[in-house]
Design an enzyme around this catalytic site. Structure first.
Site, PDB file in Angstrom:
ATOM      1  N   TYR A 583       0.121   4.239  15.521  1.00 39.67           N
ATOM      2  CA  TYR A 583      -0.500   4.849  14.340  1.00 39.67           C
ATOM      3  C   TYR A 583      -1.596   3.942  13.775  1.00 39.67           C
ATOM      4  O   TYR A 583      -2.712   4.386  13.480  1.00 39.67           O
ATOM      5  CB  TYR A 583       0.578   5.100  13.280  1.00 39.67           C
ATOM      6  N   LYS A 587      -6.057   4.086  13.297  1.00 39.55           N
ATOM      7  CA  LYS A 587      -6.469   4.070  11.892  1.00 39.55           C
ATOM      8  C   LYS A 587      -7.450   2.918  11.642  1.00 39.55           C
ATOM      9  O   LYS A 587      -8.396   3.046  10.868  1.00 39.55           O
ATOM     10  CB  LYS A 587      -5.246   3.949  10.976  1.00 39.55           C
TER      11      LYS A 587
END
Ligand code: ZN
Length: 685
Positions: A583, A587
């Protein structure tokens, strides 16, 4: 045109009224007002008005003869008892003895004679209703009637069509002067059914609601029959060469119809668009002498406040020649604004220099081969402008087929456009900070997306809510407001993103702000994680942002009025979490992406910023996750959610406010705003 009167419906309204303490006459007044209001061939958007004279009891328990008249700007289609105000009739009739009266004084006298002091202001055409002796008076701006009376020989045409059934009142501005002239002509000619107000509309009257209403229908039908019998057919027009798609033309039109805000560097005055097209409009552009009629003026005077006096006419936009169209559009819009300023200066000088100039931007744009755009500071205003533009085309088309379209003089248009009582119909104009701007939010059905959409709408922006789940997008849009646009969009699919932005450009005319928010979390220890997981996360959490930003920038460059890209990068972009690489890494790349956009498009006035938020209740951090994580850490859910320096739980609304601030910070780009209650390990350096 047929009467819409249905006995059973009329009885129903009377019965319903009786329960609410409303008498039969007033109930039927409401009924036929709605019948008139629901037909756009008769009235549009607050145009037209009706009245009833009867006895009413005032607050002191005394009976008085009152005029119940539609409140100014009220919409007839859905009118309720509160849409009417009751004014004591006797003092109003006495005003006839005056030669003239100041508008402000007239409104003050009207208000002083309201039975309910809290009632809204009566229609600007109230005095006309007061002076006529009939119990029921109906007034519309019917399309067919306008085609007949917006003519150099309108009076003769009316004599041919209506004989002595309607009196003919020469053009005067709506208000006291027109009311005096109308009653003078009524008393002289005693027409049986009503009056024509030259270049403006029609009045019918009657002893009961049905008679006044059905006279209106009959008179308008006579005008329609006259047109049908006498109109020349348009020459059969050849087809237009392939026009560009609306989604490609609209941002160019919108950009051309924007002006820099002189007070704030980087700010623009922008408008929202509503596109319409029809075979009738396309044939009109071919068959009519557009340069002449586009300078002729409005179909009825009160349209000037919605559409200005003239539409802007652009050339036909052809495929492969978009740059030519863009150049021509900017030039034509510049000429339009210069012409408007000149018009304002000349007429303001005539009235003693007392008026304040409205913006010089067009409210209707005609694009031959494509269609027309209504423009407004809000989508609602754009919709109204488009409706009126369509009626203008219908009026002018028939007027030209039976003669030559002619409007009121430029001076008369100015007097209406800048008449304070007309401007008052538009209501209080508190300018919201994002008025005229169009914002796109992705992942809009999620907690942060929905909160952001609401916050931007409250600040005045028009909102497109993009979400992979169409039903959820629709529900979120419904919560934002009637003009919010739900769009199905999968940001991992380039074609889906392109189609979504096309839909936004078609619906609103362009894009000014994008909140790229769609995302989802994957976990895994980075040395062991399956490559497929990492790629999936990159598709959504990095390429998703890139696809959205790329489509947005394309539209922003076509508009040429700058723009604002906002990214939700999350805390993971700067402070990786254990086993959260799949994740956090995309990002972090999204943070770099934001900086790259800021760098590459700063010269175009496009800003790029990001919000770095942490621990928000959402689809990412579900109640189950909160329960298990807080349990694992041995703290309460509340302590887990507010485990930050300030000890405060951060909400989706807090993140929405951060995006809103970034949208308003015109001198800020390549910046990250942290919304996490304080997390020193995630602090930006
Ligand atoms: Zn009127």
């Amino acid at each position: 045109m047929k009467s819409g009167w249905v006995d059973a419906d009329a009885k129903g309204v009377v019965a319903q009224g009786a329960k609410a303490g409303i008498g039969r006459d007033f109930a039927l007044r409401l009924y036929t007002t709605r019948l008139l209001g629901r037909d756009p061939r008769l009235v549009l958007h607050g145009g037209g008005n009706t009245s009833l004279k009867e006895c009413a009891r005032d607050r002191f328990g005394e009976d008085a003869e009152v005029l119940r008249v539609k409140a100014t700007g009220a919409d007839m289609a859905a009118i309720d008892p509160q849409g009417f105000c009751a004014v004591r009739l006797d003092p109003m009739r006495k005003l006839r003895a005056l030669d003239r009266i100041d508008d402000v004084e007239l409104v003050a006298i009207e208000r002083a004679n309201l039975i309910d002091p809290a009632a809204p202001n009566p229609s600007v055409e109230m005095m006309l209703h007061a002076f006529l002796p009939h119990k029921f008076v109906d007034h519309t701006h019917a399309t067919a009637v306008l085609s007949v009376i917006d003519q150099p020989d309108g009076e003769q045409k009316c004599a041919d069509i209506f004989g002595r059934r309607l009196g003919f009142v020469p053009y005067l501005m709506p208000g006291f002067g027109l009311a005096k002239k109308a009653i003078e002509i009524f008393e002289r000619d005693r027409p049986s059914d009503g009056l024509i107000l030259s270049k403006h509309g029609i009045v019918t009257y009657g002893a009961d609601a049905r008679e006044a209403y059905e006279r209106m229908i009959e008179m308008v039908s006579l005008a329609e029959d006259f047109i049908a019998r006498n109109r020349k057919s348009f020459a059969v027009a050849s087809r237009w060469r392939d026009p560009v798609p609306v989604a490609a033309a609209a941002p160019i039109v919108r950009g051309a119809c924007s002006v820099k805000d002189e007070k704030t560097e980087g700010a623009w005055r922008r408008l929202v668009l509503e596109f319409r097209t029809s075979d009738a409009a396309l044939a009109f552009f071919k068959a009519i002498d557009l340069p002449r009629v586009s300078h002729a003026g409005v179909a009825t005077p009160d349209h000037t406040i919605r559409t200005k006096n003239w539409p802007l006419v652009l050339p036909h936009p052809e495929v492969g020649k978009l740059d030519d169209f863009a150049r021509a559009a900017r030039e034509a819009a510049g000429t339009f604004s210069a012409h408007y300023r000149n018009y304002f200066e000349r007429h303001n000088a005539r009235v003693g220099g007392i008026k304040r100039e409205l913006d010089p931007l067009p409210r209707v744009v005609l694009v031959p081969g494509l269609g027309l755009f209504g423009l407004g500071r809000t989508k609602r205003d754009a919709l109204i402008a488009a409706d009126i533009a369509e009626q203008w085309i219908a009026v002018v088309a028939d007027a030209e087929r039976i003669g030559r379209f002619e409007s009121i003089s430029e001076a008369d248009m100015f007097d209406c456009e800048y008449w304070p009582l007309e401007q008052a119909k538009l209501g209080a104009t508190i300018e919201l900070p994002l008025a005229g701007q169009i914002a796109v939010v992705t992942g809009a059905a999620g907690a942060i997306g929905a909160a952001t959409a609401k916050a931007f709408a409250a600040a005045g922006a028009e909102i497109a809510l993009l979400d992979v789940n169409p039903a959820a997008a629709r529900a979120a849009a419904k919560a934002v407001g009637p003009t919010a646009l739900p769009v199905e969009c999968d940001v991992t699919d380039a074609a889906s993103v392109r189609a979504a932005f096309d839909a936004v450009a078609e619906n609103f005319g362009g894009v000014d702000i994008v909140v790229s928010n769609a995302g989802a979390a994957w976990q895994g220890r980075i040395g062991e994680v399956d490559e497929e997981v990492l790629r999936k996360s990159f598709e959504l959490n990095f390429y998703g942002h890139q696809r959205v930003a790329q489509e947005a920038v394309k539209i922003m460059l076509a508009q040429g009025t700058g723009g604002c890209l906002l990214f939700n990068v999350s805390k993971q972009a700067v402070n990786p979490g254990l086993n959260f690489g799949p994740y956090g890494i995309p990002k972090a790349a999204a943070l770099a992406l934001m900086r790259q956009y800021a760098l590459d498009y700063g010269a175009d006035g496009i800003r790029a910023n990001a919000v770095n938020a942490d621990r928000i209740r959402s689809g990412l951090l579900t109640p189950d996750m909160i329960a298990s994580r807080s349990k694992a850490r041995g703290v309460s859910e509340k302590d887990y959610m507010s485990g930050n320096l300030l000890g405060r739980e951060v909400t989706a609304d807090d993140v929405a406010q951060a995006f809103l601030h970034q949208a308003l910070e015109l001198k800020t780009t390549a910046c990250v705003t942290t919304v996490d209650g304080g997390n020193i390990a995630a602090a930006m350096r």
